[in-house]
Every structure is written in C-alpha cells, then in structure tokens.
Design an enzyme around this catalytic site. Structure first.
Site, PDB file in Angstrom:
ATOM      1  N   ASN A  93       0.801  -1.221   0.000  1.00  0.00           N
ATOM      2  CA  ASN A  93       0.000   0.000   0.000  1.00  0.00           C
ATOM      3  C   ASN A  93       0.836   1.275   0.000  1.00  0.00           C
ATOM      4  OD1 ASN A  93      -2.419   1.779   0.767  1.00  0.00           O
ATOM      5  ND2 ASN A  93      -1.091   1.999   2.557  1.00  0.00           N
ATOM      6  N   TYR A 158       3.488  10.226 -10.926  1.00  0.00           N
ATOM      7  CA  TYR A 158       2.572   9.374 -10.160  1.00  0.00           C
ATOM      8  C   TYR A 158       1.775   8.469 -11.104  1.00  0.00           C
ATOM      9  CZ  TYR A 158      -1.230   8.034  -7.007  1.00  0.00           C
ATOM     10  OH  TYR A 158      -2.150   7.323  -6.258  1.00  0.00           O
ATOM     11  N   LYS A 162       1.811   4.310 -11.296  1.00  0.00           N
ATOM     12  CA  LYS A 162       0.636   3.455 -11.092  1.00  0.00           C
ATOM     13  C   LYS A 162       0.328   2.624 -12.337  1.00  0.00           C
ATOM     14  CE  LYS A 162       0.048   4.582  -6.835  1.00  0.00           C
ATOM     15  NZ  LYS A 162       0.278   3.589  -5.763  1.00  0.00           N
ATOM     16  N   THR A 189     -10.183   5.552  -6.515  1.00  0.00           N
ATOM     17  CA  THR A 189     -10.316   6.914  -7.016  1.00  0.00           C
ATOM     18  C   THR A 189      -9.630   7.855  -6.030  1.00  0.00           C
ATOM     19  OG1 THR A 189     -11.919   8.591  -7.728  1.00  0.00           O
ATOM     20  CG2 THR A 189     -12.544   7.255  -5.825  1.00  0.00           C
ATOM     21  N   THR A 193      -7.558  11.443   1.985  1.00  0.00           N
ATOM     22  CA  THR A 193      -6.402  11.288   2.868  1.00  0.00           C
ATOM     23  C   THR A 193      -5.450  12.457   2.590  1.00  0.00           C
ATOM     24  OG1 THR A 193      -5.037  10.051   1.295  1.00  0.00           O
ATOM     25  CG2 THR A 193      -6.576   8.765   2.646  1.00  0.00           C
TER      26      THR A 193
END
Length: 282
Positions: A93, A158, A162, A189, A193
């Site tokens: 994660n 980023y 991914k 999505t 956070t």
C-alpha cells in the site's frame, strides 16, 4: 451487513501485512481487517506514527519499514513469520504523490516516486511470492490507483508509477497463476487522505473515504479477484475511456476539470506539510 459473516469467516486468523500502514488507506484497512479477526502487522517509514497507530490498534507487530530497502523489507517479513506464522496476505500500500508540472519536478523527487511506488511494490511482491510459492498459497494485493488507467496533468510521474504497478501485477499474476498464489490490483479513485490535501477532485466525481477503500480491500481478501476499481462510478468512467475515441475521452476529462485538478486548482498552503513529507524533506 448481509454476507459479512462469511466474509469474516474467510478473514479470521489470516496473517496480513500492510505497508504504509500508519495512516490513510493502510491504517483504515488494518483497522477493518483487525476487527474481523485477522492477525495484522503494519509497517511504515514513519516510525513514530506507525508505533502510535499499532499501539492504538493493539497489534502484536508494527514497526519501521522502508519498502525501497530489501534488507528492511525482508527483516520485517521475517519478524512477522517468526512471531505470527506464515504470511497469508501482503498488501503493498505504501505510496506517495507529490504534485507539480513535470518540467519543474526535481530528479530526486522523480526517483523517489518510482522507488517507493514501483520498486517498493515489485520488491514486496518478490519477497512475499518467494515465501508463498513453496507453500502453494498466498495472496498479494498491490494498491495502484485509477490514475494507473488514465492520465492526470500535474501528477505525471505518479500516473507513470501506477501504470507500472498495473502492468507489473497483471504480468506477475499470469506468471504465477498455477502456483496457488493470487495477485490482485486495487485501483482507488481520489481518497480523502493527506495524499490529496489541497486538491478538490474532478467535477461530479465523489471523493472516497478511506473506510470505503478498506471495505473493498476486506472483500478482496475474502474473495480474491484480479482487479477491483473503487468507487464503481469512478471506475466505470475510467474504464469506459478505453472504448472511446481518444479525442472524445480526453474532452470528457477536460469537462470534468481533469487538466486543472493537480495543476492550477491546488491549494499550495494546505498541501505544504504532505509535500514536504512526500519529497523526503522531513
């Protein structure tokens, strides 16, 4: 909740390791799985925060874990197996999302994103698979992002990271499909956070809460699948772009504000603390 009994039965007693488990999605998943009776261990680069979170949850194992360091990762997994038993599930994660236009991104930041988001996932997958394959069982869940199936200006590296996680996990899943070891990709999505601090999301697309992603992870642990998108609405929007002419898909992205979400519409002050941490400045 209907069917939760059977879900709980499938999770209870499983030894589950979560990287980046001190906060956000990782902590939400750890909390949900722990409540259902899993034996959870969390690792995080933030030693103080992971101690705080692990203590609050009452976990037996929590500690510093640098996913970019093979020795750190191996030693953490060894400690888990020594104290808790064979690892049933590894959830890769840990990830970071510093924002900014690619021409302004320092090389050190580019390398840091790739080291944590890509190499860390690859390393964790390899280390877990080496333990799981001889046993003929195990499950590796790699947390990617819907950004791994689309593209977002202001988050170029980023997105690249991914996309790499998606390709890597699918290829590894097929490579080891006959070993009893399962590999899954989770594609969230925008999630509420620190990762998206100071941003506002795309127009009409609801930002998910960590608990929603945790619930999807719980279901995925109970019933492994190759790929899960969360939320369903955002997942359909992104997945459907593959079947549209490129120009049409990109015009929809523009209408939803996708070209400005991570460029012009960012509150730099709100984001300052996260950016400093993501860039390794604190």
């Amino acid at each position: 909740m209907a069917g939760m009994g059977s879900t709980g039965d499938k999770i209870r007693g499983k030894v589950i390791v979560i990287t980046g488990g001190a906060r956000g999605i990782g902590l939400a998943a750890a909390t949900a799985l722990h409540k259902l009776g899993a034996t959870v261990a969390i690792g995080d680069i933030d030693e103080a925060k992971v101690k705080e979170s692990g203590t609050a949850l009452g976990l037996d194992i929590y500690g510093k874990l640098d996913v970019t360091d093979s020795d750190s990762f191996s030693e953490f997994l060894d400690a888990v197996e020594r104290q808790l038993g064979p690892i049933d599930v590894l959830i890769n994660n840990a990830g970071i999302m510093p924002l900014g236009r690619i021409v302004d991104e320092p090389d050190a930041v580019t390398r840091r994103v790739l080291d944590i988001n890509v190499y860390g996932v690859m390393l964790g997958t390899k280390l877990a698979a080496r333990r799981m394959i001889p046993r003929g069982r195990g499950h590796i869940i790699n947390i990617a992002s819907l950004a791994g199936e689309t593209y977002l200006p202001g988050a170029v590296t980023y997105c690249a990271s991914k996309h790499a996680v998606v390709g890597f996990t699918d290829a590894a899943r097929i490579e080891y499909r006959r070993t009893g070891v399962k590999l899954s990709i989770m594609l969230p999505t925008f999630v509420n956070t620190e990762l998206i601090a100071g941003t506002h999301g795309a127009k009409g697309v609801k930002t998910a809460e960590p608990a929603e992603i945790a619930d999807a992870i719980v279901k995925l642990v109970a019933k492994p699948k190759p790929r899960v998108r969360v939320t369903k609405v955002a997942g359909v929007l992104v997945a459907s772009q593959k079947f549209m002419p490129r120009r049409f898909g990109e015009s929809i992205n523009r209408l939803l504000g996708g070209e400005h979400v991570f460029t012009d519409d960012v509150d730099v002050e709100q984001r300052r603390a996260y950016e400093a941490r993501a860039r390794g400045q604190q």
